[in-house]
Design an enzyme around this catalytic site. Structure first.
Site, PDB file in Angstrom:
ATOM      1  N   LYS A 186       0.915  -1.082  -0.173  1.00 57.25           N
ATOM      2  CA  LYS A 186      -0.063  -0.069  -0.151  1.00 57.25           C
ATOM      3  C   LYS A 186       0.828   1.060   0.035  1.00 57.25           C
ATOM      4  CE  LYS A 186      -1.514   3.137   2.823  1.00 57.25           C
ATOM      5  NZ  LYS A 186      -1.921   4.229   1.806  1.00 57.25           N
ATOM      6  N   GLU A 261      10.264   1.370  10.118  1.00 58.36           N
ATOM      7  CA  GLU A 261      11.260   2.596   9.854  1.00 58.36           C
ATOM      8  C   GLU A 261      10.367   3.750  10.184  1.00 58.36           C
ATOM      9  OE1 GLU A 261      13.736   2.925   6.622  1.00 58.36           O
ATOM     10  OE2 GLU A 261      14.331   4.977   7.033  1.00 58.36           O
ATOM     11  N   CYS A 295      13.644  10.605   6.377  1.00 61.82           N
ATOM     12  CA  CYS A 295      13.635  10.192   7.377  1.00 61.82           C
ATOM     13  C   CYS A 295      15.141  10.538   8.115  1.00 61.82           C
ATOM     14  CB  CYS A 295      12.972   8.872   7.650  1.00 61.82           C
ATOM     15  SG  CYS A 295      14.121   7.948   6.513  1.00 61.82           S
ATOM     16  N   GLU A 392      10.534  15.787  14.994  1.00 58.01           N
ATOM     17  CA  GLU A 392      10.815  15.578  13.654  1.00 58.01           C
ATOM     18  C   GLU A 392      10.064  16.656  12.914  1.00 58.01           C
ATOM     19  OE1 GLU A 392       9.482  12.032  11.710  1.00 58.01           O
ATOM     20  OE2 GLU A 392      11.454  12.031  10.547  1.00 58.01           O
TER      21      GLU A 392
HETATM   22  P1  NDP Z   1       2.063   8.234   8.114  1.00 58.04           P
HETATM   23  O1  NDP Z   1       2.656   7.576   9.117  1.00 58.04           O
HETATM   24  O2  NDP Z   1       0.568   8.853   8.334  1.00 58.04           O
HETATM   25  O3  NDP Z   1       1.712   7.448   6.610  1.00 58.04           O
HETATM   26  C1  NDP Z   1       2.755   6.518   6.375  1.00 58.04           C
HETATM   27  C2  NDP Z   1       1.722   5.334   5.737  1.00 58.04           C
HETATM   28  O4  NDP Z   1       1.036   4.973   6.457  1.00 58.04           O
HETATM   29  C3  NDP Z   1       1.023   5.881   4.611  1.00 58.04           C
HETATM   30  O5  NDP Z   1       0.812   4.854   3.292  1.00 58.04           O
HETATM   31  C4  NDP Z   1      -0.226   6.148   5.214  1.00 58.04           C
HETATM   32  O6  NDP Z   1      -1.391   6.163   4.190  1.00 58.04           O
HETATM   33  C5  NDP Z   1      -0.316   4.748   6.017  1.00 58.04           C
HETATM   34  N1  NDP Z   1      -1.268   4.937   7.102  1.00 58.04           N
HETATM   35  C6  NDP Z   1      -1.925   6.051   7.488  1.00 58.04           C
HETATM   36  N2  NDP Z   1      -2.660   5.483   8.780  1.00 58.04           N
HETATM   37  C7  NDP Z   1      -2.655   4.126   8.866  1.00 58.04           C
HETATM   38  C8  NDP Z   1      -3.328   3.164   9.574  1.00 58.04           C
HETATM   39  N3  NDP Z   1      -4.162   3.538  10.430  1.00 58.04           N
HETATM   40  N4  NDP Z   1      -3.056   1.809   9.216  1.00 58.04           N
HETATM   41  C9  NDP Z   1      -2.021   1.583   8.575  1.00 58.04           C
HETATM   42  N5  NDP Z   1      -1.531   2.413   7.609  1.00 58.04           N
HETATM   43  C10 NDP Z   1      -1.708   3.793   7.808  1.00 58.04           C
HETATM   44  O7  NDP Z   1       2.696   9.713   7.672  1.00 58.04           O
HETATM   45  P2  NDP Z   1       2.401  10.917   7.040  1.00 58.04           P
HETATM   46  O8  NDP Z   1       2.179  10.762   5.449  1.00 58.04           O
HETATM   47  O9  NDP Z   1       1.009  11.252   7.523  1.00 58.04           O
HETATM   48  O10 NDP Z   1       3.690  11.895   7.548  1.00 58.04           O
HETATM   49  C11 NDP Z   1       3.455  12.437   8.952  1.00 58.04           C
HETATM   50  C12 NDP Z   1       4.654  12.456   9.789  1.00 58.04           C
HETATM   51  O11 NDP Z   1       5.494  11.173   9.575  1.00 58.04           O
HETATM   52  C13 NDP Z   1       5.790  13.388   8.768  1.00 58.04           C
HETATM   53  O12 NDP Z   1       5.591  14.665   9.288  1.00 58.04           O
HETATM   54  C14 NDP Z   1       7.069  12.719   9.199  1.00 58.04           C
HETATM   55  O13 NDP Z   1       7.320  13.226  10.601  1.00 58.04           O
HETATM   56  C15 NDP Z   1       6.794  11.381   9.278  1.00 58.04           C
HETATM   57  N6  NDP Z   1       7.097  10.446   8.437  1.00 58.04           N
HETATM   58  C16 NDP Z   1       8.108   9.730   8.190  1.00 58.04           C
HETATM   59  C17 NDP Z   1       8.677   9.003   7.117  1.00 58.04           C
HETATM   60  C18 NDP Z   1       9.866   8.321   7.283  1.00 58.04           C
HETATM   61  O14 NDP Z   1      10.361   8.109   6.355  1.00 58.04           O
HETATM   62  N7  NDP Z   1      10.425   7.698   8.547  1.00 58.04           N
HETATM   63  C19 NDP Z   1       7.904   9.019   6.121  1.00 58.04           C
HETATM   64  C20 NDP Z   1       6.776   9.814   5.896  1.00 58.04           C
HETATM   65  C21 NDP Z   1       6.251  10.547   7.026  1.00 58.04           C
HETATM   66  P3  NDP Z   1      -2.137   7.482   3.656  1.00 58.04           P
HETATM   67  O15 NDP Z   1      -0.931   8.331   3.921  1.00 58.04           O
HETATM   68  O16 NDP Z   1      -2.117   7.143   2.173  1.00 58.04           O
HETATM   69  O17 NDP Z   1      -3.282   7.699   4.200  1.00 58.04           O
END
Ligand code: NDP
Length: 499
Positions: A186, A261, A295, A392
């Site tokens: 996903k 991660e 990240c 972050e």
């Molecule tokens: P999220 O953790 O919300 O998103 C990461 C993935 O998880 C997306 O595919 C998202 O789906 C999915 N997801 C969201 N809710 C659920 C759930 N309940 N169950 C399973 N999967 C889920 O990160 P965000 O995109 O909202 O980013 C927010 C913050 O996260 C950033 O500001 C940053 O601080 C951090 N982040 C860290 C990353 C890293 O590489 N370590 C990468 C991205 C974000 P969808 O978004 O499609 O709804």
């Protein structure tokens, strides 16, 4: 390339889900529209999958795994498929890079580099598919031979974020496939395009139907269905610490294995004896790559006190030459932020930092900002308790602190809930080694920043997650070990006396 971009603006791509080898929209016809953050124009649509779509994808993966065709496939054949995917990624590199740039707003050159590196990862995993092996124990006595089999863990759910869509997926998917797993992917609802394009290459390369299923949609219901499912044996999640915690809670249902991660707040440690020009450039690169939406961004600068002011001024000077603008313009190093919510979060955290006493050396909220472009920002006089030192930010924001001794630098570096990466700038070997050994982070760069190699593992200490991706450790992550106790010859001892 501009021609291709214009054609895409004229005719945005309709991406489809890939379930059991078939391309389709969401069961209820729902669609997610994606606009380019830098241009505000529609560039693609993805299916807004429902829980039923997610369950169909999980069932396809479960059935394929239980049928065992891929799980027991000859490693050489798995390698052939993965190599073919690498070739198809290279063959379609320009289109993939363009889609990544339009969906994420990362500079086109960066997107090209990531696509080529993704192909490298598929090639590396192809080799690993043939190398994977277990162990044998010929030391257990004359009548016993011990075998340790390394088997695929089963059905793996891979949930990815929006910042490096194809790259992060390629750090995981080919390794799970090399191990013989079946997979449900996903991607992020903001950047699903290249994952769904990859599905076409998997099909073309001859991956059996059902082994890899890719569905677009929102975290809830699609991601949630994957982490909840008892038919999923492992989840590889990359994203926020908040959703990481939810994944841990959901995994309790069937005690599924997790590889996580999560967030980071990685330090760059600059010692006075280093090559200052290289350090200034490396610190800027680590802090601003992908607009800081990374990240492993080096978002905390720890600089030796006696050069702190001079170093800070040089940073600000060099940042003036860092071009922010249209990610399709080859001169741009910084594109737009992924969406309004993320832009607002960056602004808010910077304002909170200033309220707590930090000073803006350069950047900060632009007064008449147009669109989602947030300038590289340096915050001075930061103390370790401030939100800009702890949270972050996921934007091009660098928080500066100073230290007097190496011990203090290492203590500050470790004063974080996170432990994803660290960057050390020094010409003193003992200092470099002390930092590398004592900083609690999954990756340490010394006198360099961000170069990646498929051979080396990545992952986090502390709340940055657990598990390791890439390298031989990355394939092993998707396996289970099984011991086989083999009696050699006739068993003479009896449990039941007199038998
Ligand atoms: P999220 O953790 O919300 O998103 C990461 C993935 O998880 C997306 O595919 C998202 O789906 C999915 N997801 C969201 N809710 C659920 C759930 N309940 N169950 C399973 N999967 C889920 O990160 P965000 O995109 O909202 O980013 C927010 C913050 O996260 C950033 O500001 C940053 O601080 C951090 N982040 C860290 C990353 C890293 O590489 N370590 C990468 C991205 C974000 P969808 O978004 O499609 O709804």
């Amino acid at each position: 390339m501009l021609d291709l971009a214009n054609r895409l603006f004229e005719a945005p791509i309709t991406h489809q889900n890939f379930i059991a080898g078939v391309f389709n929209g969401a069961a209820d016809g729902g669609v997610i529209q994606r606009e380019s953050p830098a241009h505000g124009r529609l560039v693609g649509t993805y299916p807004a999958s429902t829980r039923a779509d997610a369950e169909a994808a999980i069932t396809a993966a479960r059935d394929s795994f239980d049928a065992g065709h891929w799980a027991f496939e000859y490693g050489g054949e798995r390698a052939r498929v993965l190599r073919d995917v690498a070739r198809l990624i290279r063959q379609n590199a320009e289109e993939l890079a363009l889609v990544e740039t339009l969906e994420t707003s990362k500079p086109l050159d960066a997107a090209r580099g990531e696509v080529m590196f993704a192909a490298e990862l598929w090639d590396y995993a192809a080799g690993a598919a043939r190398m994977l092996s277990g162990d044998s124990h010929n030391t257990l006595g004359q009548s016993m031979l011990g075998l340790v089999l390394r088997e695929p863990i089963g059905v793996v759910g891979i949930i990815t974020p929006w910042n490096f869509p194809l790259l992060i997926l390629s750090e995981r998917l080919p390794f799970a496939l090399a191990a013989g797993c079946s997979v449900v992917v996903k991607p992020s609802e903001f950047t699903s395009g290249t994952a769904l394009m990859l599905a076409r290459y998997l099909k073309q390369a001859g991956l059996p139907d059902g082994v890899c299923n890719i569905i677009a949609g929102t975290g809830d219901p699609v991601g949630q269905a994957i982490i909840d499912s008892n038919d999923v044996d492992m989840v590889a999640f990359t994203g926020s610490t908040r959703v990481g915690r939810a994944t841990i809670a959901a995994s309790a249902g069937n005690i599924k294995k997790l590889s996580l991660e999560l967030g980071g707040k990685s330090p760059s440690l600059v010692f006075a004896d280093c090559d200052l020009d290289a350090a200034v450039d490396g610190v800027i690169k680590a802090a601003t790559i992908n607009m800081g939406e990374c990240c492993i961004a080096g978002s905390r600068l720890l600089v030796e006190a006696r050069i702190a002011e001079a170093f800070q001024n040089r940073l600000a000077e060099r940042l003036e030459d860092l071009r922010m603008g249209d990610p399709l313009d080859p001169a741009s190093r910084i594109g737009a932020i992924i969406n309004q919510a993320q832009y607002d979060r960056i602004s808010e955290l910077v304002r909170d930092g200033v309220r707590e006493g930090a000073d803006i050396v350069c950047g900060g909220d632009p007064e008449n900002h147009s669109g989602l472009f947030y300038p590289p920002t340096v915050l001075a006089n930061v103390t370790p308790d401030m939100c800009v030192a702890r949270e972050e930010i996921f934007g091009p924001v660098l928080s500066v602190m100073s230290f007097k001794t190496a011990d203090e630098a290492i203590r500050l570096a470790n004063d974080s809930d996170f432990g994803l990466a660290a960057y050390v700038w020094t010409n003193d070997l003992s200092t470099a080694l002390a930092c590398s050994r004592r900083i609690r982070a999954g990756r340490v760069w010394v006198n360099s920043a961000l170069q990646g190699f498929p051979e080396l593992p990545l992952g986090g200490f502390k709340q940055s997650g657990n598990g390791r991706e890439t390298g031989r450790y990355g394939v092993e992550e998707y396996t289970e070990l099984k011991s086989v106790h083999l009696q050699v010859g006739r068993q003479s001892e009896r449990w039941v006396e007199g038998a």
